[in-house]
Design an enzyme around this catalytic site. Structure first.
Site, short mmCIF file in Angstrom:
data_model
loop_
_atom_site.label_atom_id
_atom_site.label_comp_id
_atom_site.label_asym_id
_atom_site.label_seq_id
_atom_site.Cartn_x
_atom_site.Cartn_y
_atom_site.Cartn_z
CG ASP A 138 -1.73 -4.94 4.76
OD1 ASP A 138 -2.83 -5.19 4.17
OD2 ASP A 138 -0.69 -5.09 4.06
CG ASP A 177 3.31 -4.55 2.66
OD1 ASP A 177 2.05 -4.69 2.52
OD2 ASP A 177 4.00 -4.07 1.66
CG ASP A 185 -0.85 -6.72 1.48
OD1 ASP A 185 -1.73 -6.38 1.06
OD2 ASP A 185 0.06 -6.67 1.56
P1 ADP Z 1 -3.00 -4.23 -1.08
O1 ADP Z 1 -4.10 -4.75 -0.20
O2 ADP Z 1 -2.74 -5.25 -2.24
O3 ADP Z 1 -1.57 -4.32 -0.29
P2 ADP Z 1 -3.58 -1.43 -1.03
O4 ADP Z 1 -4.67 -1.57 -0.08
O5 ADP Z 1 -2.47 -1.04 -0.36
O6 ADP Z 1 -3.18 -2.85 -1.77
O7 ADP Z 1 -4.05 -0.57 -2.07
C1 ADP Z 1 -5.20 -0.77 -2.75
C2 ADP Z 1 -5.51 0.08 -4.00
O8 ADP Z 1 -5.62 1.57 -3.43
C3 ADP Z 1 -4.28 -0.05 -4.92
O9 ADP Z 1 -4.75 -0.81 -5.83
C4 ADP Z 1 -4.48 1.50 -5.46
O10 ADP Z 1 -5.60 1.48 -6.43
C5 ADP Z 1 -4.98 2.33 -4.29
N1 ADP Z 1 -3.87 2.85 -3.52
C6 ADP Z 1 -3.51 2.92 -2.49
N2 ADP Z 1 -2.31 3.89 -2.04
C7 ADP Z 1 -2.23 4.36 -3.27
C8 ADP Z 1 -1.06 5.31 -3.50
N3 ADP Z 1 -0.36 5.75 -2.77
N4 ADP Z 1 -0.96 5.67 -4.71
C9 ADP Z 1 -1.97 5.45 -5.52
N5 ADP Z 1 -2.90 4.23 -5.42
C10 ADP Z 1 -3.08 3.95 -4.36
MG MG Z 2 0.60 -4.46 0.80
#
Ligand code: ADP
Ligand code: MG
Length: 640
Positions: free
Chosen positions: A531, A527, A335
């Site tokens: 995920d 994390d 991730d």
């Molecule tokens: P990663 O897979 O890199 O851990 P996430 O899946 O958690 O990222 O998040 C993907 C996208 O969703 C972020 O880049 C953001 O655009 C959006 N996102 C998720 N959670 C939030 C939040 N709490 N506030 C703002 N944007 C969010």
């Molecule tokens: Mg993450």
């Protein structure tokens, strides 16, 4: 050991540890050895027969009663225990006048049993060592500011505790008042104390520095981070590896077969006219050397020793099966946010429109994000506080993992999230093209602005990725919900070429399933809540413990408790090494059995030699496994 028992012992400060002799197995083995030595002395000194027989038989009793009793109990459940066979063999030896040989068998048998008990205990102790200790009592303050000492087990959510300088913190909580630095090494492994101010989280079992803190308890005592770790450790200890289960299944049939062969070996020569004594001796020797003790001891000690070692170095492996899976996993799927990156993004740019000022936009976004655990949310809240924007209470908070959040702030409905959710939004696209993670703020259904955030890769990420590629022999992947630009930039920074971006949680599952359908055994490292589904689908999943959400910690098979990605290649390397040790042990054990059995059947194997060979191989594989307990077996030098 059941979780409750473990938690209990973990709560006793400076638990009395009085050396290996505290174990009853060890005491009885020492007694048996003592009587054996006395018997041998009496026999060699030419003292009367009844005397040394008496001494030898006392040796039988003291060394054999524990395994004998356990064996009889197992027999009641229709399980044939190898220990019982050993006792029977010793008694049979006495029956044909070979009381010395029988006593020798008992002594070596009791000693190797004691060694095994000490080894198991050491493994458990060293795992428990990493847990630190939750204090037994805490100082609770009521609404009239009256202090009372209470049992930490009875702490409830919203209790207010007073933490004095140097005191061990009794519960997981949030700082209400005061400032101090807290040594959190037991949980995060960080050697430097962490500064704590109102609003910061503190954990049970960590040690307060020089300030006084007033904290509000946020978790019941059974759910504290440290007791969850304790439960996981207990579960790891109770689980068995697949190899072990396989061996145990075989062991039953093998034992029955062995007893049948022993009887045949006794009866056939007798019927053919051989004398009782030599036939019995050969049959007894056969039974001893054919016993699968060493085979049984081949698997769990190396695996448990590795689990303990990993635990000491900041990786919590939840079971022996997980260790086996880590050894054959590949490729590794990472991730991005919080896993490959530090998980501490910073707000870099603010773009506001539709009549909102930057501060007003930030205030609304931060208020709505405040309840969220996402690293982006924390960055937005931190930036708002730093800029002096008000963070107001939000209601009706709802989050869509991998997309964003929505909440009611005052009489505005505020949404913050991925631009992919909205129709084309040129400003956001421009930020993304520059490599930022852009989130859009929508107020009452209309776009109000864009926040651009950056996050830095972890210092150790590049080396960890390279090592994992080398170990698994497969190209690692990046799976992220972030935009392709930001993903590609980070991937290049850490040396990953296979990038999958813009994935919703269910898309991550799809990618994992696709890889596994092609025969890959995916090791997923993540994390976030987003995920967790992919973690559940993967062959084996590892969570980053510090930034990790509760759900990720629960779903994962192993947790990196110290915030260090370098621990991942280390634990994979250790798991592979454990697998090699198990294989070597099985070969050693099988070779001893085959050689000794052949020798007994085709030639004349003296009983004492048979006993020594059999028990020697058992001790050998046991010690071979314990080598993995040493600090040197952990493949990362330095930071420990
Ligand atoms: P990663 O897979 O890199 O851990 P996430 O899946 O958690 O990222 O998040 C993907 C996208 O969703 C972020 O880049 C953001 O655009 C959006 N996102 C998720 N959670 C939030 C939040 N709490 N506030 C703002 N944007 C969010
Ligand atoms: Mg993450």
């Amino acid at each position: 050991m059941p979780a409750a028992a473990l938690r209990n012992t973990a709560r006793v400060p400076h638990q009395a540890w009085s050396g290996p002799a505290a174990l009853s197995e060890v005491r009885w083995a020492l007694v048996a050895t003592g009587f054996f030595a006395l018997g041998l002395f009496a026999q060699l000194a030419g003292l009367p027969g009844w005397l040394y027989w008496g001494l030898y038989l006392t040796c039988y009793g003291s060394g054999g009663w524990q395994p004998g009793l356990a064996g009889l109990q197992a027999l009641r459940n229709r399980i044939l225990d190898v220990d019982l066979l050993m006792v029977v063999a010793a008694l049979a030896a006495a029956g044909i006048g070979q009381v010395f040989d029988g006593a020798l068998l008992i002594v070596i048998f009791a000693t190797s049993g004691a060694l095994e008990a000490v080894a198991t205990r050491r493994t458990e102790d060293s795992v428990r060592g990493l847990l630190g200790l939750t204090p037994e009592t805490a100082t609770r303050v009521d609404e009239f500011d009256v202090e009372r000492q209470v049992d930490t087990a009875q702490l409830a959510v919203d209790d207010v505790l007073l933490i004095r300088p140097g005191e061990r913190i009794g519960g997981d909580g949030v700082v209400l008042e005061g400032a101090s630095e807290v040594d959190q090494a037991t949980i995060t492994g960080e050697s430097l104390p962490a500064d704590k101010a109102p609003g910061d989280e503190v954990f049970a079992g960590t040690v307060n520095g020089t300030g006084t803190l007033r904290i509000r308890v946020v978790r019941p005592s059974a759910d504290t981070v440290i007791s969850r770790i304790a439960t996981m450790v207990a579960e790891a200890g109770a689980s068995k590896a697949r190899t072990q289960l396989f061996i145990e299944k075989i062991e039953q049939r093998y034992s029955v077969l062995m007893v049948a062969a022993t009887v045949a070996l006794l009866l056939v020569p007798l019927l053919a006219g051989s004398d009782l004594r030599s036939s019995l001796l050969r049959a007894m020797t056969f039974m001893i050397v054919a016993s699968p003790c060493a085979l049984v001891l081949s698997t769990m000690p190396p695996l448990l020793a590795s689990i303990a070692n990993a635990g000491r170095h900041g990786v919590l492996v939840k079971s022996a099966v997980v260790l086996e899976k880590l050894a054959d996993a590949g490729p590794v799927a990472f991730d991005k946010t919080g896993t490959l990156t530090k998980g501490a993004p910073r707000l870099a740019k603010v773009h506001s429109e539709n009549g909102f000022s930057d501060i007003a936009l930030l205030s609304l976004a931060a208020s709505a994000e405040n309840p969220s655990e996402h690293p982006l949310a924390r960055a937005i809240v931190a930036a708002a506080r730093a800029a002096g924007a008000a963070v107001r209470p939000a209601t009706e908070f709802a989050s869509a993992p991998g997309r964003g959040i929505r909440a009611q702030v005052g009489d505005h409905t505020v949404e913050v999230g991925s631009p992919a959710l909205l129709r084309a939004y040129p400003v956001a696209e421009r930020f993304e093209q520059a490599g930022y993670t852009a989130v859009i703020v929508v107020v009452d259904g209309a776009p109000a602005g864009v926040l651009a955030l950056t996050d830095h890769p972890r210092d150790e990420a590049r080396a960890a990725v390279a090592k994992l590629e080398l170990l698994t022999g497969r190209t690692p992947l990046l799976m992220t919900g972030d935009n392709p630009r930001a993903a590609a930039q980070l991937a290049a920074d850490v040396g990953i070429t296979d990038v999958r971006a813009g994935l919703l949680p269910e898309d991550k599952v799809g990618v994992v399933r696709g890889l596994e359908a092609d025969g890959a055994r995916v090791l997923f490292v993540g994390d976030g809540v987003n995920d967790a589904p992919a973690m559940a689908a993967a062959h084996v999943a590892v969570a980053m413990g510090r930034s990790g959400s509760d759900l990720a910690l629960e779903t994962s098979d192993a947790v990196i408790t110290r915030d260090d990605l370098a621990a991942l290649p280390a634990v994979v390397a250790l798991a592979r090494r454990a697998r090699r040790v198990v294989a070597a042990n099985l070969v050693i054990a099988a070779t001893f059995i085959v050689v000794l059995v052949t020798w007994d059947l085709l030639g004349h194997l003296p009983l004492p030699l048979g006993v020594a060979g059999h028990e020697g191989s058992t001790v050998l594989v046991g010690l071979n496994g314990l080598r993995l307990l040493r600090d040197r077996a952990w493949p990362v030098r330095g930071r420990s």
